[in-house]
Design a protein around this motif. Sequence first.
Motif: not given
Length: 135
Positions: A1-12, A44-49, A119-122
């Motif tokens: 669920s952590k990855a899903a939440v982060l992915l949602s934010g990353a895609l937004a 970051a998105v690739a890592a979350l997927v 990678t998402l933070a920077p």
Amino acid sequence: SKAAVLLSGALALPAFLIGRHGSPDWRGPGDLALVAAGVLWVVAVAALVRALLPRTGTVRDREGVTYFGDLLAPFDYDVLAARINEAGRDPVGWLLVQAVDVSAILSAKYRAIRWAVATLAPAAALALAWSLAGR
């Protein structure tokens, strides 16, 4: 669920930036921050997927019936029954094999999440800096 939440934010994030500023018109070297942010965002998105994808392999060094991959066809019902009976005779051994499998799966997923956050933070910081630099 952590990855899903982060992915949602990353895609937004790109939608938020484009919605706020429109698509970039590339005015100068300062836009390289946005390019760098985009590259980091893709990583970051690739890592979350990757974290969300199911694991279909194992690293254990002995047989066992511990995760869904052990139950996928093609398999022999008699061999599967024998493995389950063996696990019942040695529950500590079975738990050890299962612990190795689950730990390897979780380790890979958490490693992908760490890569994504690293990678998402920077990427977000660079995009924010670009956004605040007079756009």
